[in-house]
Design a protein around this motif. Structure first.
Motif, PDB file in Angstrom:
ATOM      1  N   MET A 192     -22.353  16.220  27.146  1.00  0.00           N
ATOM      2  CA  MET A 192     -23.241  15.391  26.329  1.00  0.00           C
ATOM      3  C   MET A 192     -22.494  14.160  25.850  1.00  0.00           C
ATOM      4  O   MET A 192     -21.331  14.226  25.437  1.00  0.00           O
ATOM      5  N   THR A 193     -23.158  13.006  25.926  1.00  0.00           N
ATOM      6  CA  THR A 193     -22.547  11.751  25.512  1.00  0.00           C
ATOM      7  C   THR A 193     -22.310  11.742  24.008  1.00  0.00           C
ATOM      8  O   THR A 193     -23.205  12.043  23.218  1.00  0.00           O
ATOM      9  N   ARG A 194     -21.090  11.411  23.604  1.00  0.00           N
ATOM     10  CA  ARG A 194     -20.748  11.371  22.187  1.00  0.00           C
ATOM     11  C   ARG A 194     -20.926   9.941  21.664  1.00  0.00           C
ATOM     12  O   ARG A 194     -20.513   8.979  22.308  1.00  0.00           O
ATOM     13  N   VAL A 195     -21.526   9.818  20.489  1.00  0.00           N
ATOM     14  CA  VAL A 195     -21.769   8.499  19.913  1.00  0.00           C
ATOM     15  C   VAL A 195     -21.249   8.451  18.480  1.00  0.00           C
ATOM     16  O   VAL A 195     -21.166   9.478  17.792  1.00  0.00           O
ATOM     17  N   ALA A 196     -20.892   7.223  18.047  1.00  0.00           N
ATOM     18  CA  ALA A 196     -20.519   6.963  16.657  1.00  0.00           C
ATOM     19  C   ALA A 196     -21.559   6.025  16.060  1.00  0.00           C
ATOM     20  O   ALA A 196     -22.009   5.091  16.729  1.00  0.00           O
ATOM     21  N   ILE A 197     -21.947   6.282  14.826  1.00  0.00           N
ATOM     22  CA  ILE A 197     -22.937   5.444  14.137  1.00  0.00           C
ATOM     23  C   ILE A 197     -22.217   4.641  13.058  1.00  0.00           C
ATOM     24  O   ILE A 197     -21.419   5.193  12.291  1.00  0.00           O
ATOM     25  N   TYR A 198     -22.505   3.319  13.020  1.00  0.00           N
ATOM     26  CA  TYR A 198     -21.897   2.472  11.991  1.00  0.00           C
ATOM     27  C   TYR A 198     -22.995   1.816  11.166  1.00  0.00           C
ATOM     28  O   TYR A 198     -24.002   1.338  11.709  1.00  0.00           O
ATOM     29  N   ALA A 199     -22.788   1.789   9.839  1.00  0.00           N
ATOM     30  CA  ALA A 199     -23.752   1.155   8.938  1.00  0.00           C
ATOM     31  C   ALA A 199     -22.992   0.384   7.862  1.00  0.00           C
ATOM     32  O   ALA A 199     -21.883   0.760   7.464  1.00  0.00           O
ATOM     33  N   ARG A 200     -23.615  -0.700   7.395  1.00  0.00           N
ATOM     34  CA  ARG A 200     -22.988  -1.539   6.360  1.00  0.00           C
ATOM     35  C   ARG A 200     -24.070  -2.274   5.585  1.00  0.00           C
ATOM     36  O   ARG A 200     -25.098  -2.656   6.136  1.00  0.00           O
ATOM     37  N   TYR A 201     -23.825  -2.444   4.286  1.00  0.00           N
ATOM     38  CA  TYR A 201     -24.638  -3.410   3.544  1.00  0.00           C
ATOM     39  C   TYR A 201     -23.693  -4.346   2.809  1.00  0.00           C
ATOM     40  O   TYR A 201     -22.551  -4.010   2.523  1.00  0.00           O
ATOM     41  N   SER A 202     -24.188  -5.552   2.483  1.00  0.00           N
ATOM     42  CA  SER A 202     -23.300  -6.656   2.168  1.00  0.00           C
ATOM     43  C   SER A 202     -22.836  -6.735   0.726  1.00  0.00           C
ATOM     44  O   SER A 202     -21.674  -7.012   0.456  1.00  0.00           O
ATOM     45  N   SER A 203     -23.734  -6.552  -0.236  1.00  0.00           N
ATOM     46  CA  SER A 203     -23.362  -6.871  -1.617  1.00  0.00           C
ATOM     47  C   SER A 203     -23.877  -5.828  -2.582  1.00  0.00           C
ATOM     48  O   SER A 203     -24.694  -4.970  -2.250  1.00  0.00           O
ATOM     49  N   ASP A 204     -23.376  -5.943  -3.829  1.00  0.00           N
ATOM     50  CA  ASP A 204     -23.786  -5.017  -4.869  1.00  0.00           C
ATOM     51  C   ASP A 204     -25.259  -5.143  -5.206  1.00  0.00           C
ATOM     52  O   ASP A 204     -25.848  -4.250  -5.807  1.00  0.00           O
ATOM     53  N   GLN A 205     -25.872  -6.281  -4.831  1.00  0.00           N
ATOM     54  CA  GLN A 205     -27.285  -6.474  -5.134  1.00  0.00           C
ATOM     55  C   GLN A 205     -28.180  -5.637  -4.207  1.00  0.00           C
ATOM     56  O   GLN A 205     -29.341  -5.426  -4.496  1.00  0.00           O
ATOM     57  N   GLN A 206     -27.633  -5.202  -3.072  1.00  0.00           N
ATOM     58  CA  GLN A 206     -28.416  -4.393  -2.159  1.00  0.00           C
ATOM     59  C   GLN A 206     -28.337  -2.924  -2.550  1.00  0.00           C
ATOM     60  O   GLN A 206     -27.445  -2.502  -3.285  1.00  0.00           O
TER      61      GLN A 206
ATOM     62  N   GLU B 230     -18.091   7.718  23.207  1.00  0.00           N
ATOM     63  CA  GLU B 230     -18.311   6.788  24.317  1.00  0.00           C
ATOM     64  C   GLU B 230     -19.244   5.643  23.963  1.00  0.00           C
ATOM     65  O   GLU B 230     -19.319   4.648  24.687  1.00  0.00           O
ATOM     66  N   ILE B 231     -19.980   5.761  22.852  1.00  0.00           N
ATOM     67  CA  ILE B 231     -20.958   4.737  22.476  1.00  0.00           C
ATOM     68  C   ILE B 231     -20.879   4.506  20.968  1.00  0.00           C
ATOM     69  O   ILE B 231     -20.689   5.446  20.191  1.00  0.00           O
ATOM     70  N   VAL B 232     -21.016   3.236  20.570  1.00  0.00           N
ATOM     71  CA  VAL B 232     -21.172   2.871  19.155  1.00  0.00           C
ATOM     72  C   VAL B 232     -22.610   2.403  18.970  1.00  0.00           C
ATOM     73  O   VAL B 232     -23.085   1.536  19.699  1.00  0.00           O
TER      74      VAL B 232
ATOM     75  N   ALA C  82     -30.375   8.394  18.647  1.00  0.00           N
ATOM     76  CA  ALA C  82     -29.443   9.315  19.311  1.00  0.00           C
ATOM     77  C   ALA C  82     -30.154  10.598  19.739  1.00  0.00           C
ATOM     78  O   ALA C  82     -29.933  11.113  20.845  1.00  0.00           O
ATOM     79  N   GLU C  83     -31.012  11.122  18.876  1.00  0.00           N
ATOM     80  CA  GLU C  83     -31.748  12.347  19.216  1.00  0.00           C
ATOM     81  C   GLU C  83     -32.698  12.116  20.386  1.00  0.00           C
ATOM     82  O   GLU C  83     -32.845  12.969  21.265  1.00  0.00           O
ATOM     83  N   ALA C  84     -33.339  10.939  20.399  1.00  0.00           N
ATOM     84  CA  ALA C  84     -34.259  10.624  21.489  1.00  0.00           C
ATOM     85  C   ALA C  84     -33.524  10.524  22.823  1.00  0.00           C
ATOM     86  O   ALA C  84     -34.065  10.875  23.881  1.00  0.00           O
ATOM     87  N   GLU C  85     -32.282  10.049  22.804  1.00  0.00           N
ATOM     88  CA  GLU C  85     -31.504   9.892  24.036  1.00  0.00           C
ATOM     89  C   GLU C  85     -30.745  11.166  24.404  1.00  0.00           C
ATOM     90  O   GLU C  85     -30.144  11.235  25.477  1.00  0.00           O
ATOM     91  N   GLY C  86     -30.704  12.144  23.480  1.00  0.00           N
ATOM     92  CA  GLY C  86     -29.956  13.370  23.753  1.00  0.00           C
ATOM     93  C   GLY C  86     -28.464  13.208  23.562  1.00  0.00           C
ATOM     94  O   GLY C  86     -27.674  13.902  24.206  1.00  0.00           O
TER      95      GLY C  86
END
Length: 553
Positions: free
Chosen positions: A1-15, A70-72, A31-35
């Protein structure tokens, strides 16, 4: 099964903090849809995308190079970075690690996305900065604060009738205003900033940072920089004058940190704010007159010599108790600046400067390049440099192979036109090939040569060079150059107080600067200095986890 990493970010304290969870949720659904198997989740909170100095993105890069996925996957390319150079560098690293980048907005990321979206994101940042400055300028011209706060004032928080926050209002804090008046009065009466700061700290009066301990009042907090308008004594808001745009901030491409630059005076925005006046004109002018009387004359003979470090290791020493600077207390001894100037450190032990310099010089010559340690380092350094060579060579080979392919395709199109195929049918394809050919040639020209490996006799050559530098210190014609090179060998010097009855008053921890040591050890006619090619290559090693030896002397 293809292994993936998920990255998330928000910019400022106002968010909202929920922004991270929303991004994770959307990426998990993909990711779930792609397996795909989720191998890790990485995030950065309230962090600008204009810099790669982010804990989450750095861990992601480290794990990608270690082959953990293998995927970000990210919501959009601008979540990874908004800086053109940074996103291009990130893309190259992922490609080298055979890691694919997929975003929910752009899909499978290619060279085209990096070029176009990188430019768009960079323009977005510039446009955002321009709009922010425009809004701040309008606020300042209305007599309100352009951001931040000064000691002596409180921020006033108001909400308009439509529910939007009203920003920029300030009011005088009477308690802090009295401290400001005290500082101005005592300075005008002849007291030094150092003496004023020590008294304020002794009375446990919180400084502008709001903390007491080691970050309390210091001389520089009071005298600041008159030209830049910093420090209590130079803040014109205390006389009811609001000055904005005195400084501008730009990002250092080497460190990713912002540095300030002074704007021309014609660009300053000045507005009167009489309601915020704390200091009267007579007291202000008395302070300015005393500052003028103590200002250094730049035309005086020897002024620029005094701008150089006065002693061999000035500015490189720190206290092992509070972390503050170790300074020259007089012409003979050194000690903790916080203990002397602020009274916030208990390390009151001192040490003769000549003994300190002699001890450190002996360590530079005989300890930092011990044969056993150097042999071990050479082995690790060579292994790491070979890895970099493989990376650089494979990247260069990839560009050259693609260039050959593009050239062959171009030749085929030319042959097709010669054989009678209408040029209009292949025009667009020909233009695309020519553009890609030019881009590949540029990439090949800009790809750096792999760094040089170490020579086994570098340790012996290093010791000879240190001995030669020691002799150069006694030669006035070459002393300044020798001092500069010697200082390049030292990363930092930490002094710890020793118990009563010890042979020495303070123990010395000497941290050698890896790039400086290796630059001096390189057997060339002139040792490379900071900014040279060899020093740049050793930065790669230090960044990869190699640390110079540290010795307790």
């Amino acid at each position: 099964m293809t292994r993936v990493a998920i990255y998330a970010r928000y910019s400022s304290d106002q968010q909202q903090e929920a922004s991270i969870e929303d991004q994770f949720r959307l990426c998990k659904e993909r990711a779930e849809a792609e397996g795909w198997e989720i191998a890790g989740q990485y995030k950065d909170h309230a962090t600008s995308g204009a810099s790669m100095l982010r804990h989450g993105i750095q861990r992601l890069i480290e794990d990608a190079l270690a082959g953990k996925f293998e995927i970000v996957v990210a919501e959009a390319l601008d979540r990874l970075s908004r800086d053109q150079a940074d996103i291009a560098s990130f893309y190259k690293r992922m490609r080298f690690a055979d890691v694919q980048i997929i975003t929910l907005s752009e899909g499978d990321i290619s060279d085209l996305h990096i070029g176009l979206k990188g430019t768009m994101n960079a323009l977005f940042l510039k446009d955002l900065a321009d709009k922010t400055r425009r809004g701040l300028r309008g606020r300042v011209e209305a007599g309100k604060s352009g951001g931040g706060n000064s000691y002596g004032y409180d921020v006033v928080r108001k909400v308009a009738s439509d529910g939007t926050p009203q920003r920029g209002e300030r009011t005088i804090n009477d308690t802090e205003a009295n401290i400001v008046r005290r500082i101005f009065s005592e300075y005008a009466a002849g007291r030094s900033p150092r003496a004023i700061a020590k008294d304020l700290n002794a009375e446990k009066i919180a400084g502008p940072s709001g903390s007491r301990g080691n970050k309390g009042w210091g001389p520089s907090t009071i005298h600041g920089n008159r030209q830049r308008g910093t420090g209590i004594l130079n803040n014109e808001l205390y006389i009811g004058r609001l000055v904005w745009n005195r400084l501008r901030y730009i990002k250092d491409p080497e460190t990713g940190k912002r540095v300030s630059r002074l704007n021309p005076e014609k660009d300053w925005i000045i507005q009167d704010a009489p309601a915020l006046r704390i200091i009267d004109d007579d007291l202000w002018q008395a302070v300015k007159a005393r500052q003028d009387s103590q200002k250094a004359d730049w035309n005086t003979s020897g002024f620029w010599d005094r701008k150089r470090p006065r002693y061999l290791f000035s500015g490189l020493m720190s206290c092992g108790v509070c972390g503050g600077g170790i300074v020259n207390l007089n012409g003979v001894r050194v000690g903790c600046a916080n203990a002397r100037n602020k009274g916030t450190c208990d390390n009151r032990r001192t040490m003769r400067r000549d003994l300190l310099e002699a001890t450190i010089f002996d360590a530079l010559a005989h300890h930092l390049m011990e044969p056993e340690l150097f042999a071990l380092f050479c082995e690790e350094y060579t292994r790491h440099m070979n890895k970099l060579r493989i990376e650089a060579t494979s990247q260069l080979a990839g560009y050259q192979a693609e260039l050959s392919k593009v050239t062959r395709n171009t030749d085929r199109l030319i042959d097709a036109i010669t054989d009678g195929v209408p040029a209009s049918q292949v025009k667009e394809r020909m233009l695309n090939l020519e553009r890609r050919k030019a881009e590949l040639q540029r990439l090949i020209d800009e790809t750096e040569e792999p760094p040089a490996l170490l020579h086994p006799n570098m340790a012996e050559h290093y010791r000879k060079e240190v001995d030669r530098l020691h002799d150069a210190l006694a030669d006035e014609d070459h002393r300044h150059e020798a001092v500069a090179i010697i200082r390049d060998l030292v990363d930092k010097i930490v002094l710890h107080p020793q118990p009563e009855g010890s042979k020495t008053t303070m123990a010395i921890d000497l941290h050698g600067d890896l790039a400086g040591i290796l630059s001096l050890a390189a057997e060339t006619k002139k040792p490379p200095r900071k900014g040279g090619d060899f020093r740049e290559s050793t930065k790669l090693v230090a960044g990869a986890g190699f640390e110079p030896a540290t010795f307790r002397l």
